[in-house]
Design a protein around this motif. Structure first.
Motif, PDB file in Angstrom:
ATOM      1  N   GLY A 199       0.814  -1.206   0.000  1.00  0.00           N
ATOM      2  CA  GLY A 199       0.000   0.000   0.000  1.00  0.00           C
ATOM      3  C   GLY A 199       0.847   1.257   0.000  1.00  0.00           C
ATOM      4  O   GLY A 199       2.010   1.254  -0.417  1.00  0.00           O
ATOM      5  N   ASP A 200       0.271   2.330   0.515  1.00  0.00           N
ATOM      6  CA  ASP A 200       0.933   3.627   0.524  1.00  0.00           C
ATOM      7  C   ASP A 200       2.076   3.630   1.537  1.00  0.00           C
ATOM      8  O   ASP A 200       1.844   3.383   2.722  1.00  0.00           O
ATOM      9  CB  ASP A 200      -0.092   4.705   0.887  1.00  0.00           C
ATOM     10  N   PRO A 201       3.317   3.907   1.100  1.00  0.00           N
ATOM     11  CA  PRO A 201       4.437   3.952   2.053  1.00  0.00           C
ATOM     12  C   PRO A 201       4.231   4.965   3.171  1.00  0.00           C
ATOM     13  O   PRO A 201       4.682   4.756   4.296  1.00  0.00           O
ATOM     14  CB  PRO A 201       5.635   4.341   1.167  1.00  0.00           C
ATOM     15  N   THR A 202       3.518   6.065   2.866  1.00  0.00           N
ATOM     16  CA  THR A 202       3.291   7.084   3.882  1.00  0.00           C
ATOM     17  C   THR A 202       2.513   6.522   5.061  1.00  0.00           C
ATOM     18  O   THR A 202       2.772   6.868   6.219  1.00  0.00           O
ATOM     19  CB  THR A 202       2.538   8.287   3.280  1.00  0.00           C
ATOM     20  N   THR A 207       2.575   4.817  10.867  1.00  0.00           N
ATOM     21  CA  THR A 207       2.502   3.849  11.969  1.00  0.00           C
ATOM     22  C   THR A 207       3.824   3.776  12.716  1.00  0.00           C
ATOM     23  O   THR A 207       3.855   3.720  13.951  1.00  0.00           O
ATOM     24  CB  THR A 207       2.128   2.456  11.424  1.00  0.00           C
ATOM     25  N   VAL A 208       4.926   3.779  11.977  1.00  0.00           N
ATOM     26  CA  VAL A 208       6.250   3.736  12.596  1.00  0.00           C
ATOM     27  C   VAL A 208       6.467   4.931  13.508  1.00  0.00           C
ATOM     28  O   VAL A 208       6.871   4.787  14.671  1.00  0.00           O
ATOM     29  CB  VAL A 208       7.344   3.683  11.503  1.00  0.00           C
ATOM     30  N   PHE A 249       5.192  -3.439  10.018  1.00  0.00           N
ATOM     31  CA  PHE A 249       5.770  -4.339   9.021  1.00  0.00           C
ATOM     32  C   PHE A 249       4.704  -5.287   8.481  1.00  0.00           C
ATOM     33  O   PHE A 249       3.671  -5.522   9.116  1.00  0.00           O
ATOM     34  CB  PHE A 249       6.915  -5.152   9.626  1.00  0.00           C
ATOM     35  N   GLY A 250       5.000  -5.860   7.323  1.00  0.00           N
ATOM     36  CA  GLY A 250       4.150  -6.906   6.789  1.00  0.00           C
ATOM     37  C   GLY A 250       4.483  -8.241   7.434  1.00  0.00           C
ATOM     38  O   GLY A 250       5.325  -8.335   8.335  1.00  0.00           O
TER      39      GLY A 250
END
Length: 395
Positions: A199-202, A207-208, A249-250
């Motif tokens: 999905g969107d890296p942003t 979340t990070v 993370f996934g």
């Protein structure tokens, strides 16, 4: 004579004539009522004056179109903020902007008796309140767009910093890119690598950062291919901090590189974490997250030169300690890990074997008596014998 409540022509002309004085009075009221406004620089105060003037002009246009039924509410309200540069959204927060709007509206309401034609006071007050609501919505849209742009830019900056780390760019390059992100470079620094959630890296980076604020760590992250790379600074235990970041993370292994003193040295941590991530499938039962140093054996099998060097150093330390430790390890492994069988093969007491294995663990850093360490130690013996360390070889 009382004016027609539906005919605001005279009121509109009055507001237009008073536009300059209204804007000036609004800024003066802001100066009196808002302590933080007095601390703004001259250029920022001039931006606010432009917005106030545009607000009065937009109010007139809005009233005119409202009277003719040709209202384009959002477009007219948005024009209020087009007079100021986008930097205003970074210099003044949304709550502060709302406070400025409130001061201006309060002032305009005080001027209603002087601005409205006779009999139109109530209509003008109602119109001003409706217009102020639209301006507030417009302010929210301006700040939302600014936040979206800033988030997109921050995402690109973070991705550039991660790329620089993985390439091993110079400390000057790392420092300049980190400074643009406000990186504090708190020690220690470690790099964690895991699968990207997609999905969107942003969204992943949001979340990070949200989680990092809870644990008091400084983080920079970027999606690199199908991997999420996170640089963690100021966490006493980077492994524990990474565990809290796992929701970002996934599915799959997450590997934490060794802690280093500063961002200048973080390339080493990143390389170890990446090598561990590539080798992690060889240890399906690995904890999540897992330290890159706990995957030395798998990394060596996958061709990681640094892991081979560390294992070779362990073998070299055993060689320098004398032949009996290597002899005991060979006998122990040949006996399938049975102390008594190894003791018989060596013609010594089992306690002697146990003592030598303990010494070997102290020397090489791996204990043959533990399954994971024992596996790494066997790989170290194989690597060392295939590529023996030389006296002049750097450690």
């Amino acid at each position: 004579m009382t004016a027609d409540p539906d005919d605001l022509s005279e009121t509109l002309r009055s507001i237009e004539r008073a536009a300059g004085s209204l804007a000036t009075a609004s800024v003066a009221r802001m100066d009196d009522a808002l302590p933080w406004f007095r601390e703004l620089s001259a250029d920022k105060r001039s931006w606010v004056m432009l917005v106030a003037q545009a607000g009065v002009r937009s109010l007139v246009e809005w009233l005119r179109r409202d009277r003719t039924g040709a209202v384009a509410t959002q477009e007219i309200a948005d024009e209020v903020f087009e007079a100021a540069p986008r930097a205003l959204a970074r210099a003044i927060t949304l709550p502060q902007t709302v406070a400025l709007i409130q001061v201006t509206i309060d002032l305009v309401e005080e001027f209603v008796p002087r601005l409205a034609a006779a009999g139109q006071e109530a209509a003008l007050r109602e119109a001003v309140l409706r217009f102020s609501r639209e301006v507030a919505f417009s302010a929210a849209r301006v700040y939302a767009r600014a936040a979206e742009t800033r988030a997109s830019w921050d995402t690109r900056l973070q991705a550039m910093l991660v790329d620089a780390l993985l390439r091993g760019d110079s400390p000057d390059v790392l420092a300049s890119r980190a400074a643009a992100l406000g990186w504090a470079d708190a020690s220690p620094v470690a790099v964690a690598v895991g699968p990207s959630p997609g999905g969107d890296p942003t969204a992943a980076l949001h979340t990070v950062h949200r989680t990092a604020r809870r644990v008091g760590a400084d983080v920079v992250g970027g999606v690199h291919g199908d991997r999420l790379v996170v640089v963690i600074g100021g966490a006493t235990d980077p492994g524990a901090a990474t565990k809290l970041l796992l929701p970002a993370f996934g599915a799959g292994p997450v590997v934490v590189g060794p802690a280093v003193r500063s961002l200048d040295e973080a390339t080493d941590s990143a390389r170890a974490a990446l090598a561990g991530y590539r080798a992690a499938p060889a240890w399906p039962e690995a904890p999540r997250p897992v330290a890159a140093d706990d995957l030395l054996a798998e990394r060596a099998l996958a061709g990681d030169a640094e892991a081979r060097r560390q294992l070779r150093d362990g073998y070299g330390a055993l060689v320098r300690s004398g032949g009996e430790l290597l002899e005991t390890l060979d006998a122990y492994y040949a006996a399938g890990g049975v102390l008594e069988s190894a003791a018989r093969a060596l013609y010594v007491h089992p306690n002697t074997v146990r003592y030598r294995l303990k010494r070997a663990a102290d020397v090489a850093g791996f204990s043959a008596l533990h399954a994971r360490d024992g596996f790494a130690l066997r790989i170290a013996l194989a690597v060392g014998r295939l590529d023996p360390p030389t006296p002049n070889q750097p450690r």
